[in-house]
Design an enzyme around this catalytic site. Structure first.
Site: not given
Ligand code: BG6
Length: 526
Positions: A184, A214, A218, A252, A271, A276, A376
């Site tokens: 991505k 990703h 999980k 986050e 993002d 996600h 964030k």
């Molecule tokens: C990524 C984003 O796809 O996912 C990031 O680009 C983000 O900005 C991250 O921090 C979060 O991933 P995870 O697995 O830590 O929740």
């Protein structure tokens, strides 16, 4: 008085997970990394591959080829990777010298620019040599860990060099394969995603293309499917008759971490929400698939996305809130505001927070709002799905007996502290017939005692065995961009002052609270 004895709990060491799927043939292969010297490859992909190969060995050979510009050569590249492994592999996961040397021997380097025809010819020759000398069997996995604007060029060159199809000679007489992983962001809006899909489609067949999100790697995201379809107790309740609303929170605690250049073009909605959150939502809301084949599952997921209508400009104003963090305090430390981050324009209107309300317009979900928020520099890192059930149809208890009673809530804790939590009402012991909410709580690690696999490890292993269930199909990507475009198109025309400030370390702007409070509900913070 009750005497309390403190019991020292020792956390037992978690057992290793398995990663290679039974029933799937494993293969030797060459993984060609584009963007090999970049941050993602060095921090994430190479340590993951080192772990995968070391901790889950296969009888088959895996070689890793970097296709990159810098004049490093095999030895320079090996030294660079070993340094990254030292730096980025978790402390309890480091390789010893023997393990490092064994991994280094699998690393090869092909120096080239992405637009250099001769470079792809050299790559083809190197891959043929690896088939002969390292027995990689003609199987090739191209991994694009590259900035998105270079993807089309690389793909075109791979096609031109005849590398999108397996070689005629592979040294072992078995059928070989070629696959491609793309990272991505996949496009930056519907038009660009369509155009990228069309360009890849000219060179690779859809079943060769593995688009990574990703979150799908999980365990807890995959468990949404097991939770829903391996249990009979939830399904009768899993609809608009019993569910009041759903909240999906991706919080986050970190900021943008030196990624200003990318984040300025993305913002929170592209993002996190486009990929996600949409993936989580489609698993939460989909119908049962006919079976567990990759396409049956993805057929059901995409139907959910299709049932989410594009938002009209009026709906965008009513149902979405953007925020941007300003200086604040987090974990006792001062945090600078987004506009003060290195590489961010002082006039930036990029959102670092978004809250929105969506509806899935089908029989199962009619009128059930789905509230989504991500940001964030929120107070903690936590991803959760909260499903709130409706109250009982007829209340027998008096209001004063129910002061401490919350509605039934099911919380799927995606991360950290992965697990499931069910809030139910119970009688408080005593004569008053008072009610309170109690938690039925299961933690994955405690229940199974198994280390959860890292998302990338799961996904790379699945790609090597050719299982695309956890990867995103062309139509899913396009449907999710359609929804996001309807929001961002209106945002572009809105007053920039509607990107509301929130102090770093807080739960986002007040306007986001108003968004949900207008409906008589509240955010449930993790
Ligand atoms: C990524 C984003 O796809 O996912 C990031 O680009 C983000 O900005 C991250 O921090 C979060 O991933 P995870 O697995 O830590 O929740």
């Amino acid at each position: 008085m009750t005497q309390q004895t403190e019991v020292q709990q020792t956390v037992p060491k978690l057992k290793d997970h398995n990663i290679w799927q039974g029933g799937h043939e494993t293969n030797p292969c060459a993984i060609v990394l584009f963007g090999a010297t970049g941050d993602l490859a060095q921090r994430k992909i190479l340590p993951t591959l080192a772990h995968l190969i070391h901790d889950h060995p296969q009888p088959e050979t895996i070689c890793i080829v970097a296709f990159a510009r810098r004049p490093l050569g095999d030895e320079g590249w090996r030294a660079m990777v070993l340094e990254s492994l030292d730096k980025y592999m978790a402390a309890d996961d480091k390789l010893d010298d023997k393990g490092k040397q064994a991994f280094a021997q699998r690393l090869f380097y092909c120096q080239s620019n992405f637009d250099e025809d001769a470079g792809y010819q050299r790559l083809g020759q190197l891959l043929d040599t690896l088939d002969k000398e390292q027995h990689t069997g003609g199987n090739r996995l191209f991994y694009l860990a590259t900035p998105p604007d270079t993807d089309a060029e690389i793909i075109e060159h791979l096609g031109k060099a005849g590398l999108a199809q397996p070689p005629k000679q592979n040294g072992n007489g078995k059928k070989s394969w070629v696959r491609i992983i793309t990272e991505k962001p996949f496009g930056h809006d519907l038009a660009s995603a369509r155009s990228l899909n069309a360009q890849i489609g000219k060179v690779f067949h859809e079943d060769q293309i593995f688009r990574i999100d990703h979150y799908m790697g999980k365990e807890t995201v995959q468990n949404i499917v097991a939770f829903r379809f391996a249990n009979s107790i939830m399904e009768p309740l899993w609809n608009q008759k019993y569910i009041d609303h759903i909240q999906i929170t991706v919080a986050e605690s970190l900021g943008i971490e030196n990624r200003a250049e990318y984040y300025e073009t993305s913002g929170a909605i592209k993002d996190i929400v486009q990929n996600h959150v949409m993936q989580i939502l489609s698993l939460i809301a989909m119908e049962a698939p006919a079976d567990f084949s990759a396409n049956d599952i993805r057929d059901e997921k995409v139907k959910v996305l299709r049932a989410i209508c594009a938002l009209t400009p009026e709906q965008v104003q009513e149902r979405t809130v953007r925020g941007q963090y300003v200086a604040g305090e987090q974990d006792g430390k001062h945090v600078v505001g987004y506009k003060e981050e290195k590489g961010v324009s002082p006039q930036s209107t990029t959102e670092t927070y978004v809250a929105l309300k969506l509806f899935i317009e089908n029989w199962r979900w009619a009128d059930v709002p789905v509230y989504i928020r991500t940001g964030k520099h929120l107070p903690k890192r936590s991803t959760e799905v909260m499903v709130q059930f409706k109250r009982v149809p007829h209340q027998l208890y008096k209001p004063e007996q129910m002061k401490d009673l919350q509605p039934n809530r099911l919380i799927l804790r995606i991360q950290p502290d992965e697990g499931i939590d069910l809030k139910i009402g119970a009688k408080v012991p005593g004569a008053a017939n008072d009610l309170a909410t109690i938690d039925l709580n299961a933690s994955y690690k405690t229940v199974f005692g198994i280390e959860l696999p890292e998302a990338y490890e799961r996904l790379i292993a699945d790609c090597i065995v050719g299982d695309s269930t956890l990867f995103i199909r062309r139509d899913e990507i396009e449907e999710s961009w359609r929804i996001i475009d309807s929001i961002t198109d209106t945002w572009k025309k809105m007053d920039p002052n509607t990107v509301y400030p929130y102090a770093a370390g807080t739960w986002g702007p007040e306007e986001a609270d108003k968004l949900i409070q207008r409906d008589g509900r509240d955010w449930v913070n993790p």
